[in-house]
Design a protein around this motif. Structure first.
Motif, PDB file in Angstrom:
ATOM      1  N   MET A   1      37.484  20.449  13.353  1.00 28.86           N
ATOM      2  CA  MET A   1      37.185  19.922  12.031  1.00 28.86           C
ATOM      3  C   MET A   1      37.150  21.056  11.008  1.00 28.86           C
ATOM      4  SD  MET A   1      36.578  16.933  10.662  1.00 28.86           S
ATOM      5  CE  MET A   1      35.992  15.973  12.063  1.00 28.86           C
ATOM      6  N   VAL A   2      37.740  20.807   9.850  1.00 25.31           N
ATOM      7  CA  VAL A   2      37.730  21.777   8.762  1.00 25.31           C
ATOM      8  C   VAL A   2      36.998  21.148   7.584  1.00 25.31           C
ATOM      9  CG1 VAL A   2      39.126  23.152   7.165  1.00 25.31           C
ATOM     10  CG2 VAL A   2      39.902  22.803   9.515  1.00 25.31           C
ATOM     11  N   LEU A   3      36.113  21.934   6.962  1.00 20.41           N
ATOM     12  CA  LEU A   3      35.345  21.475   5.807  1.00 20.41           C
ATOM     13  C   LEU A   3      35.988  22.030   4.541  1.00 20.41           C
ATOM     14  CD1 LEU A   3      31.748  22.138   7.208  1.00 20.41           C
ATOM     15  CD2 LEU A   3      33.146  20.076   7.435  1.00 20.41           C
ATOM     16  N   TYR A   4      36.257  21.144   3.589  1.00 19.39           N
ATOM     17  CA  TYR A   4      36.909  21.535   2.342  1.00 19.39           C
ATOM     18  C   TYR A   4      35.934  21.359   1.173  1.00 19.39           C
ATOM     19  CZ  TYR A   4      41.266  21.330   4.988  1.00 19.39           C
ATOM     20  OH  TYR A   4      42.253  21.541   5.918  1.00 19.39           O
ATOM     21  N   PHE A   5      35.971  22.325   0.255  1.00 17.26           N
ATOM     22  CA  PHE A   5      35.107  22.307  -0.919  1.00 17.26           C
ATOM     23  C   PHE A   5      35.952  22.596  -2.163  1.00 17.26           C
ATOM     24  CE2 PHE A   5      32.905  23.864   2.787  1.00 17.26           C
ATOM     25  CZ  PHE A   5      31.681  23.214   2.798  1.00 17.26           C
ATOM     26  N   LYS A   6      35.464  22.145  -3.321  1.00 13.23           N
ATOM     27  CA  LYS A   6      36.106  22.448  -4.590  1.00 13.23           C
ATOM     28  C   LYS A   6      35.261  23.456  -5.354  1.00 13.23           C
ATOM     29  CE  LYS A   6      39.987  20.210  -4.912  1.00 13.23           C
ATOM     30  NZ  LYS A   6      41.253  20.948  -5.140  1.00 13.23           N
ATOM     31  N   ALA A   7      35.890  24.560  -5.741  1.00 12.73           N
ATOM     32  CA  ALA A   7      35.189  25.567  -6.531  1.00 12.73           C
ATOM     33  C   ALA A   7      34.926  25.015  -7.927  1.00 12.73           C
ATOM     34  CB  ALA A   7      36.008  26.852  -6.601  1.00 12.73           C
ATOM     35  N   ARG A   8      34.107  25.734  -8.698  1.00 11.49           N
ATOM     36  CA  ARG A   8      33.756  25.278 -10.054  1.00 11.49           C
ATOM     37  C   ARG A   8      35.009  24.968 -10.865  1.00 11.49           C
ATOM     38  NH1 ARG A   8      30.110  30.224 -11.564  1.00 11.49           N
ATOM     39  NH2 ARG A   8      29.531  29.907  -9.386  1.00 11.49           N
ATOM     40  N   PRO A   9      35.118  23.771 -11.397  1.00 16.27           N
ATOM     41  CA  PRO A   9      36.361  23.316 -12.045  1.00 16.27           C
ATOM     42  C   PRO A   9      36.720  24.093 -13.308  1.00 16.27           C
ATOM     43  CG  PRO A   9      34.589  21.732 -12.390  1.00 16.27           C
ATOM     44  CD  PRO A   9      34.086  22.725 -11.397  1.00 16.27           C
ATOM     45  N   GLU A  10      35.743  24.688 -13.984  1.00 14.77           N
ATOM     46  CA  GLU A  10      36.045  25.410 -15.222  1.00 14.77           C
ATOM     47  C   GLU A  10      36.918  26.638 -14.984  1.00 14.77           C
ATOM     48  OE1 GLU A  10      31.709  26.559 -14.103  1.00 14.77           O
ATOM     49  OE2 GLU A  10      33.033  24.806 -14.021  1.00 14.77           O
ATOM     50  N   ASP A  11      36.985  27.083 -13.731  1.00 14.87           N
ATOM     51  CA  ASP A  11      37.813  28.253 -13.405  1.00 14.87           C
ATOM     52  C   ASP A  11      39.183  27.873 -12.856  1.00 14.87           C
ATOM     53  OD1 ASP A  11      36.182  30.374 -14.212  1.00 14.87           O
ATOM     54  OD2 ASP A  11      34.945  30.206 -12.414  1.00 14.87           O
ATOM     55  N   GLY A  12      39.466  26.579 -12.752  1.00 13.26           N
ATOM     56  CA  GLY A  12      40.760  26.152 -12.237  1.00 13.26           C
ATOM     57  C   GLY A  12      40.612  25.310 -10.988  1.00 13.26           C
ATOM     58  N   ASP A  13      41.733  24.888 -10.450  1.00 11.64           N
ATOM     59  CA  ASP A  13      41.752  24.013  -9.272  1.00 11.64           C
ATOM     60  C   ASP A  13      41.851  24.862  -8.006  1.00 11.64           C
ATOM     61  OD1 ASP A  13      41.873  21.859  -7.589  1.00 11.64           O
ATOM     62  OD2 ASP A  13      43.973  21.391  -8.008  1.00 11.64           O
ATOM     63  N   TYR A  14      40.710  25.271  -7.491  1.00 12.27           N
ATOM     64  CA  TYR A  14      40.660  26.124  -6.301  1.00 12.27           C
ATOM     65  C   TYR A  14      39.994  25.375  -5.147  1.00 12.27           C
ATOM     66  CZ  TYR A  14      41.872  30.194  -9.140  1.00 12.27           C
ATOM     67  OH  TYR A  14      42.512  31.083  -9.969  1.00 12.27           O
ATOM     68  N   THR A  15      40.622  25.456  -3.977  1.00 11.89           N
ATOM     69  CA  THR A  15      40.062  24.848  -2.776  1.00 11.89           C
ATOM     70  C   THR A  15      39.506  25.929  -1.862  1.00 11.89           C
ATOM     71  OG1 THR A  15      41.586  22.966  -2.839  1.00 11.89           O
ATOM     72  CG2 THR A  15      40.563  23.467  -0.723  1.00 11.89           C
ATOM     73  N   ILE A  16      38.280  25.720  -1.405  1.00 17.38           N
ATOM     74  CA  ILE A  16      37.618  26.608  -0.447  1.00 17.38           C
ATOM     75  C   ILE A  16      37.448  25.811   0.844  1.00 17.38           C
ATOM     76  CG2 ILE A  16      35.568  28.020  -0.006  1.00 17.38           C
ATOM     77  CD1 ILE A  16      35.039  27.941  -3.055  1.00 17.38           C
ATOM     78  N   ARG A 134      28.388  18.876  -2.648  1.00 19.79           N
ATOM     79  CA  ARG A 134      28.706  17.554  -3.207  1.00 19.79           C
ATOM     80  C   ARG A 134      30.213  17.286  -3.220  1.00 19.79           C
ATOM     81  NH1 ARG A 134      24.273  18.758  -6.762  1.00 19.79           N
ATOM     82  NH2 ARG A 134      25.710  19.602  -8.335  1.00 19.79           N
ATOM     83  N   THR A 135      31.003  18.345  -3.105  1.00 22.54           N
ATOM     84  CA  THR A 135      32.460  18.171  -3.077  1.00 22.54           C
ATOM     85  C   THR A 135      33.018  18.213  -1.649  1.00 22.54           C
ATOM     86  OG1 THR A 135      33.016  20.546  -3.210  1.00 22.54           O
ATOM     87  CG2 THR A 135      32.544  19.405  -5.286  1.00 22.54           C
ATOM     88  N   LYS A 136      32.162  18.385  -0.669  1.00 25.66           N
ATOM     89  CA  LYS A 136      32.607  18.619   0.716  1.00 25.66           C
ATOM     90  C   LYS A 136      33.340  17.413   1.297  1.00 25.66           C
ATOM     91  CE  LYS A 136      29.505  18.772   3.968  1.00 25.66           C
ATOM     92  NZ  LYS A 136      28.389  19.280   4.817  1.00 25.66           N
ATOM     93  N   VAL A 137      34.475  17.722   1.918  1.00 28.17           N
ATOM     94  CA  VAL A 137      35.264  16.700   2.614  1.00 28.17           C
ATOM     95  C   VAL A 137      35.602  17.237   3.997  1.00 28.17           C
ATOM     96  CG1 VAL A 137      37.436  15.423   2.658  1.00 28.17           C
ATOM     97  CG2 VAL A 137      36.256  15.799   0.485  1.00 28.17           C
ATOM     98  N   GLU A 138      35.422  16.394   5.020  1.00 31.89           N
ATOM     99  CA  GLU A 138      35.756  16.788   6.390  1.00 31.89           C
ATOM    100  C   GLU A 138      37.132  16.243   6.755  1.00 31.89           C
ATOM    101  OE1 GLU A 138      32.813  15.694   9.213  1.00 31.89           O
ATOM    102  OE2 GLU A 138      31.168  16.662   8.140  1.00 31.89           O
ATOM    103  N   ARG A 139      37.964  17.101   7.315  1.00 30.90           N
ATOM    104  CA  ARG A 139      39.292  16.681   7.775  1.00 30.90           C
ATOM    105  C   ARG A 139      39.582  17.341   9.110  1.00 30.90           C
ATOM    106  NH1 ARG A 139      43.434  18.792   3.941  1.00 30.90           N
ATOM    107  NH2 ARG A 139      44.778  18.119   5.649  1.00 30.90           N
ATOM    108  N   LYS A 140      40.436  16.695   9.865  1.00 29.16           N
ATOM    109  CA  LYS A 140      40.913  17.296  11.112  1.00 29.16           C
ATOM    110  C   LYS A 140      42.423  17.478  10.989  1.00 29.16           C
ATOM    111  CE  LYS A 140      40.459  17.023  16.135  1.00 29.16           C
ATOM    112  NZ  LYS A 140      39.879  18.366  16.183  1.00 29.16           N
TER     113      LYS A 140
END
Length: 215
Positions: A1-16, A134-140
């Motif tokens: 399982m990989v956990l995906y997060f979104k960085a602060r939107p004011e700095d752009g569309d970055y995925t962590i 709050r932005t966390k999404v779990e994917r496999k």
């Protein structure tokens, strides 16, 4: 399982993102991309956190806010590091990670230590961690298939670029040949090199003169 997060939107569309365990970390190490930046708490056990950069961006121009998000997330996902203040987080491009057969699962080294950067995290900032969670999404994901799909697309793009370059070179070559032919034709038509009908007539013997010569 990989956990995906979104960085602060004011700095752009970055995925962590990060692996949920060391086995997932091993997959992320193996099937990464040049656009990935890897984060880890220095000299402590922690999650392997990755930042996906847009194409063309480098480790040298990551927005400070996004860098802080990554550093806070990796600190919060270190048992020891989460308890301590003034923790160092190291980060480096995915391509700089070194994996050998003798290393344990999830363990990595660096190909070039000079490409490793360090950021100091003074303390955990719960506001940042809560916002990220709050932005966390779990994917496999099928990481191997994703890497291969991107590689196929990039190879196809390179082939298309090569074909377009070859076509442009052929067009330029034909244009050069056409211009050279035109220049050659113009040289043949230079007035000084041409003979008029009058000049030809003046130097050509008449029929009577030819008959007289024959007699």
């Amino acid at each position: 399982m990989v956990l995906y997060f979104k960085a602060r939107p004011e700095d752009g569309d970055y995925t962590i993102f990060m692996g949920i365990d060391k086995y997932e970390n091993e997959e992320l190490i193996k099937y990464g991309f040049p656009e990935y930046i890897w984060f880890h708490v220095d000299k402590m056990s922690s999650a392997h956190v990755y930042l996906r950069l847009p194409k063309g961006q480098t480790i040298d121009n990551v927005p400070e806010g996004v860098l802080e998000d990554c550093a806070q997330l990796v600190k919060a996902n270190s048992i020891q590091g989460n308890k301590e203040n003034d923790v160092d987080v190291v980060y480096t491009p995915w391509q700089n990670l070194k994996k050998t057969a003798s290393m344990d699962v999830g363990q990595v080294g660096f190909l070039n230590p000079k490409m490793v950067r360090t950021v100091r995290v003074e303390k955990r900032i719960n506001e940042i961690i809560n916002r990220l969670n709050r932005t966390k999404v779990e994917r496999k994901p099928d990481l191997k298939a994703e890497q291969e799909a991107v590689n196929v697309a990039e190879r196809s793009e390179r082939k298309q670029q090569f074909r377009e370059k070859k076509r442009q070179e052929d067009l330029e070559r034909l244009e050069r040949e056409k211009q050279a032919e035109l220049r050659s034709y113009k040289n043949l038509m230079v007035t000084e090199k041409m003979t008029s009908n009058k000049e030809i007539a003046s130097t050509t013997k008449s029929l009577q003169e030819l008959e007289e010569d024959f007699m």
